[in-house]
Design a protein around this motif. Structure first.
Motif, PDB file in Angstrom:
ATOM      1  N   LEU A 125       0.796  -1.227   0.000  1.00 42.32           N
ATOM      2  CA  LEU A 125       0.000   0.000   0.000  1.00 42.32           C
ATOM      3  C   LEU A 125       0.828   1.276   0.000  1.00 42.32           C
ATOM      4  O   LEU A 125       0.310   2.358  -0.302  1.00 42.32           O
ATOM      5  CB  LEU A 125      -0.924   0.027   1.221  1.00 42.32           C
ATOM      6  CG  LEU A 125      -2.185  -0.832   1.159  1.00 42.32           C
ATOM      7  CD1 LEU A 125      -2.822  -0.933   2.540  1.00 42.32           C
ATOM      8  CD2 LEU A 125      -3.182  -0.266   0.157  1.00 42.32           C
ATOM      9  N   LYS A 126       2.094   1.195   0.341  1.00 42.45           N
ATOM     10  CA  LYS A 126       2.925   2.393   0.500  1.00 42.45           C
ATOM     11  C   LYS A 126       2.844   3.369  -0.674  1.00 42.45           C
ATOM     12  O   LYS A 126       2.705   4.579  -0.472  1.00 42.45           O
ATOM     13  CB  LYS A 126       4.381   1.992   0.754  1.00 42.45           C
ATOM     14  CG  LYS A 126       4.659   1.555   2.176  1.00 42.45           C
ATOM     15  CD  LYS A 126       6.138   1.246   2.382  1.00 42.45           C
ATOM     16  CE  LYS A 126       6.403   0.796   3.814  1.00 42.45           C
ATOM     17  NZ  LYS A 126       7.843   0.471   4.021  1.00 42.45           N
ATOM     18  N   PRO A 127       2.919   2.919  -1.918  1.00 41.44           N
ATOM     19  CA  PRO A 127       2.886   3.879  -3.038  1.00 41.44           C
ATOM     20  C   PRO A 127       1.532   4.562  -3.235  1.00 41.44           C
ATOM     21  O   PRO A 127       1.439   5.547  -3.964  1.00 41.44           O
ATOM     22  CB  PRO A 127       3.228   3.005  -4.258  1.00 41.44           C
ATOM     23  CG  PRO A 127       3.804   1.751  -3.719  1.00 41.44           C
ATOM     24  CD  PRO A 127       3.137   1.545  -2.400  1.00 41.44           C
ATOM     25  N   TYR A 128       0.478   4.033  -2.590  1.00 39.10           N
ATOM     26  CA  TYR A 128      -0.874   4.502  -2.873  1.00 39.10           C
ATOM     27  C   TYR A 128      -1.584   5.184  -1.699  1.00 39.10           C
ATOM     28  O   TYR A 128      -2.604   5.844  -1.903  1.00 39.10           O
ATOM     29  CB  TYR A 128      -1.751   3.327  -3.319  1.00 39.10           C
ATOM     30  CG  TYR A 128      -1.238   2.569  -4.521  1.00 39.10           C
ATOM     31  CD1 TYR A 128      -1.404   3.070  -5.805  1.00 39.10           C
ATOM     32  CD2 TYR A 128      -0.596   1.338  -4.361  1.00 39.10           C
ATOM     33  CE1 TYR A 128      -0.947   2.362  -6.917  1.00 39.10           C
ATOM     34  CE2 TYR A 128      -0.132   0.627  -5.463  1.00 39.10           C
ATOM     35  CZ  TYR A 128      -0.311   1.149  -6.731  1.00 39.10           C
ATOM     36  OH  TYR A 128       0.144   0.456  -7.817  1.00 39.10           O
ATOM     37  N   ALA A 338      -6.040  -0.167  -6.457  1.00 32.10           N
ATOM     38  CA  ALA A 338      -5.505   1.160  -6.161  1.00 32.10           C
ATOM     39  C   ALA A 338      -4.772   1.816  -7.317  1.00 32.10           C
ATOM     40  O   ALA A 338      -4.582   3.041  -7.312  1.00 32.10           O
ATOM     41  CB  ALA A 338      -4.568   1.093  -4.948  1.00 32.10           C
ATOM     42  N   SER A 339      -4.334   1.052  -8.290  1.00 31.61           N
ATOM     43  CA  SER A 339      -3.681   1.683  -9.432  1.00 31.61           C
ATOM     44  C   SER A 339      -4.717   2.510 -10.196  1.00 31.61           C
ATOM     45  O   SER A 339      -5.907   2.194 -10.178  1.00 31.61           O
ATOM     46  CB  SER A 339      -3.047   0.636 -10.356  1.00 31.61           C
ATOM     47  OG  SER A 339      -4.032  -0.191 -10.939  1.00 31.61           O
ATOM     48  N   LYS A 340      -4.281   3.557 -10.842  1.00 34.97           N
ATOM     49  CA  LYS A 340      -5.221   4.501 -11.455  1.00 34.97           C
ATOM     50  C   LYS A 340      -6.138   3.836 -12.481  1.00 34.97           C
ATOM     51  O   LYS A 340      -7.366   4.024 -12.452  1.00 34.97           O
ATOM     52  CB  LYS A 340      -4.464   5.663 -12.092  1.00 34.97           C
ATOM     53  CG  LYS A 340      -5.375   6.740 -12.665  1.00 34.97           C
ATOM     54  CD  LYS A 340      -4.613   7.954 -13.162  1.00 34.97           C
ATOM     55  CE  LYS A 340      -4.085   8.789 -12.033  1.00 34.97           C
ATOM     56  NZ  LYS A 340      -3.523  10.076 -12.503  1.00 34.97           N
ATOM     57  N   GLY A 341      -5.569   3.053 -13.369  1.00 30.11           N
ATOM     58  CA  GLY A 341      -6.384   2.413 -14.399  1.00 30.11           C
ATOM     59  C   GLY A 341      -7.426   1.478 -13.819  1.00 30.11           C
ATOM     60  O   GLY A 341      -8.576   1.439 -14.274  1.00 30.11           O
ATOM     61  N   GLN A 342      -7.055   0.736 -12.792  1.00 29.26           N
ATOM     62  CA  GLN A 342      -7.986  -0.190 -12.159  1.00 29.26           C
ATOM     63  C   GLN A 342      -9.057   0.541 -11.354  1.00 29.26           C
ATOM     64  O   GLN A 342     -10.214   0.119 -11.304  1.00 29.26           O
ATOM     65  CB  GLN A 342      -7.224  -1.159 -11.258  1.00 29.26           C
ATOM     66  CG  GLN A 342      -6.389  -2.181 -12.008  1.00 29.26           C
ATOM     67  CD  GLN A 342      -7.256  -3.106 -12.845  1.00 29.26           C
ATOM     68  OE1 GLN A 342      -7.118  -3.184 -14.055  1.00 29.26           O
ATOM     69  NE2 GLN A 342      -8.162  -3.816 -12.202  1.00 29.26           N
ATOM     70  N   ALA A 343      -8.678   1.650 -10.733  1.00 29.21           N
ATOM     71  CA  ALA A 343      -9.661   2.434  -9.974  1.00 29.21           C
ATOM     72  C   ALA A 343     -10.763   2.950 -10.897  1.00 29.21           C
ATOM     73  O   ALA A 343     -11.945   2.962 -10.530  1.00 29.21           O
ATOM     74  CB  ALA A 343      -8.973   3.593  -9.261  1.00 29.21           C
ATOM     75  N   TYR A 344     -10.385   3.373 -12.092  1.00 27.83           N
ATOM     76  CA  TYR A 344     -11.397   3.787 -13.065  1.00 27.83           C
ATOM     77  C   TYR A 344     -12.353   2.638 -13.384  1.00 27.83           C
ATOM     78  O   TYR A 344     -13.562   2.830 -13.515  1.00 27.83           O
ATOM     79  CB  TYR A 344     -10.735   4.266 -14.353  1.00 27.83           C
ATOM     80  CG  TYR A 344     -10.203   5.677 -14.324  1.00 27.83           C
ATOM     81  CD1 TYR A 344     -11.035   6.753 -14.033  1.00 27.83           C
ATOM     82  CD2 TYR A 344      -8.860   5.936 -14.588  1.00 27.83           C
ATOM     83  CE1 TYR A 344     -10.545   8.050 -14.013  1.00 27.83           C
ATOM     84  CE2 TYR A 344      -8.360   7.235 -14.578  1.00 27.83           C
ATOM     85  CZ  TYR A 344      -9.202   8.288 -14.287  1.00 27.83           C
ATOM     86  OH  TYR A 344      -8.712   9.582 -14.261  1.00 27.83           O
ATOM     87  N   ASP A 358      -8.529  10.526  -5.794  1.00 31.73           N
ATOM     88  CA  ASP A 358      -7.931  11.583  -6.619  1.00 31.73           C
ATOM     89  C   ASP A 358      -8.424  11.546  -8.052  1.00 31.73           C
ATOM     90  O   ASP A 358      -8.277  12.522  -8.792  1.00 31.73           O
ATOM     91  CB  ASP A 358      -6.395  11.517  -6.579  1.00 31.73           C
ATOM     92  CG  ASP A 358      -5.841  10.250  -7.205  1.00 31.73           C
ATOM     93  OD1 ASP A 358      -6.473   9.175  -7.051  1.00 31.73           O
ATOM     94  OD2 ASP A 358      -4.774  10.314  -7.838  1.00 31.73           O
ATOM     95  N   ILE A 359      -9.051  10.443  -8.474  1.00 29.26           N
ATOM     96  CA  ILE A 359      -9.558  10.365  -9.846  1.00 29.26           C
ATOM     97  C   ILE A 359     -10.982  10.899  -9.961  1.00 29.26           C
ATOM     98  O   ILE A 359     -11.493  11.055 -11.066  1.00 29.26           O
ATOM     99  CB  ILE A 359      -9.498   8.916 -10.398  1.00 29.26           C
ATOM    100  CG1 ILE A 359     -10.519   8.020  -9.672  1.00 29.26           C
ATOM    101  CG2 ILE A 359      -8.092   8.355 -10.310  1.00 29.26           C
ATOM    102  CD1 ILE A 359     -10.714   6.672 -10.329  1.00 29.26           C
ATOM    103  N   TRP A 360     -11.619  11.181  -8.843  1.00 22.07           N
ATOM    104  CA  TRP A 360     -13.031  11.573  -8.879  1.00 22.07           C
ATOM    105  C   TRP A 360     -13.285  12.839  -9.691  1.00 22.07           C
ATOM    106  O   TRP A 360     -14.362  13.001 -10.274  1.00 22.07           O
ATOM    107  CB  TRP A 360     -13.555  11.778  -7.461  1.00 22.07           C
ATOM    108  CG  TRP A 360     -13.779  10.516  -6.691  1.00 22.07           C
ATOM    109  CD1 TRP A 360     -13.370   9.257  -7.019  1.00 22.07           C
ATOM    110  CD2 TRP A 360     -14.470  10.390  -5.448  1.00 22.07           C
ATOM    111  NE1 TRP A 360     -13.749   8.357  -6.062  1.00 22.07           N
ATOM    112  CE2 TRP A 360     -14.422   9.027  -5.079  1.00 22.07           C
ATOM    113  CE3 TRP A 360     -15.107  11.292  -4.606  1.00 22.07           C
ATOM    114  CZ2 TRP A 360     -15.014   8.545  -3.907  1.00 22.07           C
ATOM    115  CZ3 TRP A 360     -15.695  10.822  -3.432  1.00 22.07           C
ATOM    116  CH2 TRP A 360     -15.648   9.460  -3.090  1.00 22.07           C
ATOM    117  N   SER A 361     -12.315  13.722  -9.735  1.00 18.00           N
ATOM    118  CA  SER A 361     -12.521  15.009 -10.419  1.00 18.00           C
ATOM    119  C   SER A 361     -12.031  15.005 -11.864  1.00 18.00           C
ATOM    120  O   SER A 361     -12.019  16.043 -12.521  1.00 18.00           O
ATOM    121  CB  SER A 361     -11.804  16.125  -9.650  1.00 18.00           C
ATOM    122  OG  SER A 361     -10.411  15.862  -9.561  1.00 18.00           O
TER     123      SER A 361
END
Length: 441
Positions: A125-128, A338-344, A358-361
């Motif tokens: 989890l450290k990077p995220y 937690a990775s950006k692409g997967q969160a989307y 952070d991707i919500w906006s």
């Protein structure tokens, strides 16, 4: 999500043994746990078909982006109770557990009692951590170690049937407090005969949210505290809506996450529902008549200073201590969510508000999909404004399941289902009984 009541509803029929092999299977395994082709076998249990599909797709994406750490992921989708029973036996016996497993929030409280039989995700989890909603990490954290990663924040909002409210001359944007909400409900009932909402007696999403928004809890200093002012205020208001104000009735089926209530809402018999963001999926899937007729708004408040939202439900994906390659399994689980692409993809494929806020906006969250077509493109404009107000009641303390069970079996049936006890008396009775149980632990 404590989404126990809806697991079979969320994504269609549940398969008892849905499996997928992702990467060419090797002809044998070495002592390191790897197949001859360098891939690693991992098993995953879940109780929601859609979440099983999500992880199948995540494994394919992982293999493309991590060619030197390929995995063969076998996914098994089990009924909720069956998964919990099998998992409990496996963890206690020390064998038979999967490498990775989805654990509902309430069950996590039980599973994390004593010495956790899970592998810490802290390193992965450290990077995220800086971009993840802290309250959702806290739900699966014990003694500084986070053992599970949620799919969503579960931000609670109020969904309004704007067509029904307009018939009664009600502008939902003017509803700021629960007092406003009550007055609107009285106007709605007088002009249309319809109810403002329905109230759970076999579920706690509404009560939890109304307590949490007051910065309240069922605990104080580690001790049970269910009869405090915040809980009494919330339960009294719900009781009054049914028996005094007559603007609500008890939920058909006992809770708001079942086919019976979906049908009531879809028919336009109920004007609003206050539930977490994941409820959008329920509306899209089960309330087609309300498409383009539902507004998402902050929760009304009791008084100035209260939060306009809360956090509701949760399912943590966890790595068991029986995993063959714990480090790889943890790295994959965290990357998958937690990775950006997967969160989307959590938003686009599951309809959840991703734990990575952070991707919500971003523009991608406004792109066309089933949810923006149903609710409009400003969904996450609303959620983003409330994201720093997500307070939750304690669900992961070892005594939390006992509190939940008592309230569901005794307090809500005697105050919401039937007008047998005043909320104050019911909660004082609960406090005495639970305090005695906690002292005997």
């Amino acid at each position: 999500m404590n989404m126990r009541f809806s697991k079979k509803l969320a994504f269609g029929a549940i398969a008892l043994a849905s499996t997928v092999v992702l990467a060419a299977c090797g002809k044998g395994s070495s002592d390191s746990g790897k197949n001859s082709d360098g891939s690693t076998d991992l098993t995953f249990w879940t109780f929601v078909d859609g979440q099983g599909t999500f992880f199948k797709d995540a494994a394919k994406a992982w293999n493309k982006s991590h060619p030197k750490q390929k995995i063969n992921l076998k996914v098994s989708v089990l009924p909720f109770d069956q998964e919990n029973q099998k998992l409990t036996v496996a963890l206690k016996s020390g064998s038979g557990a999967p490498d990775i497993v989805d654990v509902e929030l309430g069950q996590a409280a039980i599973q994390l009692k004593g010495t956790p039989q899970y592998y810490s995700l802290n390193s992965a989890l450290k990077p995220y951590r800086s971009v993840l909603q802290k309250s959702r990490l806290d739900n699966f954290t014990k003694d500084g170690k986070t053992y599970g990663l949620d799919y969503h924040v579960g931000e609670v909002v109020t969904y309004y049937n704007t067509d029904l409210l307009k018939k009664a001359g009600i502008d939902y944007t003017k509803i700021k407090t629960w007092a406003d909400y009550t007055k609107a409900g009285e106007q709605l009932k007088a002009k249309t005969g319809k109810y403002m909402n329905e109230l759970e007696y076999a579920g706690m999403f509404q009560l939890d949210s109304m307590v949490a928004q007051q910065k309240g809890d069922y605990y104080k200093d580690g001790k049970v505290d269910v009869n405090n002012a915040a809980v009494k205020r919330a339960l009294q208001m719900q009781h009054d809506w049914i028996y005094k104000d007559k603007i609500a009735r008890t939920a058909v089926g006992g809770n708001l996450d079942n086919d019976q209530f979906f049908a009531e809402m879809n028919k336009g018999n109920v004007a609003s529902v206050t539930m977490p963001a994941w409820y959008m999926q329920r509306m899209v899937a089960h309330m087609p008549k309300l498409k383009n007729k539902v507004a998402i708004a902050p929760m009304p408040v009791f008084q100035q200073g209260d939060y306009q939202t809360a956090g509701g439900g949760g399912t943590g994906t966890m790595v068991t201590n029986q995993a063959k390659n714990k480090k790889l399994a943890a790295k994959f689980v965290v990357w998958a969510k937690a990775s950006k692409g997967q969160a989307y993809k959590i938003w686009e494929n599951l309809g959840f508000d991703p734990i990575r806020t952070d991707i919500w906006s971003t523009d991608r969250m406004k792109a066309d999909n089933a949810y923006t077509e149903y609710f409009g493109k400003d969904i996450f404009d609303i959620y983003s404004k409330l994201s720093d107000q997500v307070h939750v009641v304690t669900k992961t303390d070892s005594f939390a399941p006992t509190i939940n069970d008592y309230i569901l079996k005794n307090t809500l049936p005697s105050t919401i289902l039937k007008d047998k006890m005043t909320p104050t008396k019911a909660l004082d009775t609960a406090q005495a009984a639970l305090k005695k149980q906690q002292s005997n632990q």
